[in-house]
Enzyme design. Structure first.
Site, mmCIF file in Angstrom:
data_model
loop_
_atom_site.group_PDB
_atom_site.id
_atom_site.type_symbol
_atom_site.label_atom_id
_atom_site.label_comp_id
_atom_site.label_asym_id
_atom_site.label_seq_id
_atom_site.Cartn_x
_atom_site.Cartn_y
_atom_site.Cartn_z
ATOM 1 N NE ARG A 160 2.917 -0.933 10.281
ATOM 2 C CZ ARG A 160 3.701 -1.648 9.548
ATOM 3 N NH1 ARG A 160 4.545 -1.260 8.617
ATOM 4 N NH2 ARG A 160 3.699 -3.120 9.605
ATOM 5 C CE LYS A 187 -4.452 2.515 3.088
ATOM 6 N NZ LYS A 187 -4.038 1.929 4.353
ATOM 7 C CB ALA A 206 -1.167 -6.976 10.265
ATOM 8 C CE LYS A 234 -4.016 -2.408 2.235
ATOM 9 N NZ LYS A 234 -5.039 -2.154 3.152
#
EC number: 1.1.1.94
Length: 336
Positions: free
Chosen positions: A263, A199, A148, A114
Site C-alpha cells: 500500500r 520501512k 496479507a 506496523k
C-alpha cells in the site's frame, strides 16, 4: 471440548491483515478458540451469510463460529487470554476507547500493527505500556516480511515474533505455524516495531521515485541507502546487537518497497504522479501507514537531532507540500 484459557485468542481488527490473521490461526492445527472483533455489524451479518469478509481478502473463508465474532471489543477481551491488535495505528485508540487497564490485566498482548500512534508519537508497545500498564514482558510484536494477500493465496511466508520473554514469543508463534507459515523468534521488540514504521516511509519514498519516472537502478540505490538509514536510526534510539540484514528489518523493507501488494509503495507512486495526499487516500480506500508514520517519526528525528535525508524528503513532500521532483533530486545528490 475443554480448551485451556491460555489457548483462547482474540483478534481486534477486520481489515486485510486482520483477516489474514484469522486465516493463519484457523489453518494452524493447534487446539484453540478464536474470537474476532469486527467493527461493523453489517460486515458480521455478511460473514454469517457468505463466510467471507465483504471488504478485505474476500476469497478467504472465515472458519470460526459466528458466536465468536462481535462488534464489541470487550466481549473479545473477556473471552481471550491472548489479544492480537490488528487495526491501523491511527485507529487503535478509537478501537480500545471503552477498555481499561483492568481489561488488559494478565493477558498476553500481541501487536501486529506496523505503525506509530499519532499525537503520542509512540510505537504501539510503548503506548500500551503507558496507557494500560501492561508489563513489557507481556507484549509481543509481529514483524514480516509478510503481505496479507500472499497469505490468502497460501504462499510460503515468514513472521517474526519479538518479545523480551522469548518463551512467550514461542508460545504465540506456535499458533500461527502451518505448511505456508514459518516463524522466527526474536527478543528485539523495539527494533521490530521501529523497523516496521520506517520501512513504510522508505516504501513511500520508492513509490514516489517510481511515480516520478525514476527507474530500477535508482530504486536499488535508494533502498540500500534506506537500510543504512534505518540502522543509523536504531543505533541511536535503541542500540543493540541486532543484525539489520535479518528478515524482520531488511526483508520487511524489501517486500514493502518492491511488492505489488504494498500500500505504501502504491500511495507513494500516486504522490509521485501528482496526486494530492487527500486524493490518493480517497482513491486507495485503504490506510497507508507510512503517511502517518512520516509525520510522527519526524518529531523523534528532531528530538534526537538525527540526519535522516530519506525520511526528511518524504516529510517535506507529504506535509510541507514541497514539489516531489525537487525533493527527489536533492536526495539523489546525497545518496551513494
Amino acid at each position: 471440548m475443554d480448551i485451556n484459557i491460555s489457548n483462547r485468542i482474540g483478534v481486534i481488527g477486520s481489515g486485510s491483515w486482520a483477516t489474514a490473521m484469522i486465516k493463519m490461526l484457523t489453518d494452524n492445527q493447534s487446539e484453540k478458540e478464536i474470537y474476532w472483533w469486527v467493527r461493523k455489524q453489517e460486515d458480521i451479518d455478511y460473514i454469517a451469510s457468505f463466510g467471507h469478509n465483504p471488504s478485505y481478502l474476500t476469497a478467504v473463508e472465515v472458519k470460526i463460529p459466528m458466536e465468536n465474532i462481535s462488534p464489541d471489543p470487550k466481549y473479545v477481551f473477556d473471552n481471550s487470554a491472548i489479544i492480537v491488535l490488528n487495526t491501523p495505528a491511527a485507529y487503535l485508540k478509537d478501537a480500545l476507547k471503552d477498555l481499561t487497564a483492568e481489561d488488559f490485566k494478565e493477558k498476553i498482548i500481541v501487536s501486529a500493527i506496523k505503525g506509530i500512534i499519532p499525537d503520542e508519537n509512540q510505537i504501539v508497545g510503548e503506548y500500551l505500556c503507558e496507557r494500560y500498564q501492561i508489563a513489557e514482558d507481556n507484549i509481543i510484536v509481529i514483524g514480516g516480511p509478510c503481505h496479507a494477500e500472499e497469505v490468502s493465496q497460501e504462499k510460503l511466508s515468514y513472521l517474526t515474533f519479538g518479545c523480551n520473554d522469548v518463551e512467550k514469543a514461542k508460545l504465540v508463534a506456535r499458533f500461527y505455524e502451518s505448511r505456508y507459515i514459518n516463524t522466527i523468534i526474536s527478543d528485539d521488540t523495539l527494533g521490530i516495531e521501529y523497523g516496521a514504521v520506517l520501512k513504510n516511509i522508505y516504501a513511500l519514498a520508492g513509490g514516489i521515485g517510481h511515480g516520478l519516472g525514476f527507474g530500477d537502478n535508482f530504486q536499488a540505490v535508494l533502498i540500500s541507502n534506506a537500510i543504512r538509514e534505518m540502522e543509523y536510526f536504531m543505533d541511536n534510539i535503541n542500540p543493540s546487537g541486532r543484525d539489520i540484514n535479518a528478515s524482520a528489518y531488511l526483508g520487511d523493507l524489501l517486500v514493502t518497497a518492491y511488492s505489488q501488494f504494498s500500500r505504501n509503495r502504491t500511495f507513494g507512486n500516486m504522490i509521485g504522479k501528482g496526486y494530492s495526499v487527500k486524493s490518493a487516500q480517497l482513491e486507495m480506500n485503504m490506510v497507508a501507514e507510512g503517511y502517518y508514520a512520516s509525520g510522527c517519526i519526524q518529531s523523534i528525528i528532531a528530538r534526537h537531532q538525527l540526519d535522516m535525508p530519506i525520511c526528511n524528503m518524504v516529510y517535506e513532500i507529504l506535509y510541507n507540500k514541497s514539489p516531489a521532483m525537487k525533493e527527489m533530486n536533492i536526495l539523489a545528490q546525497k545518496m551513494n
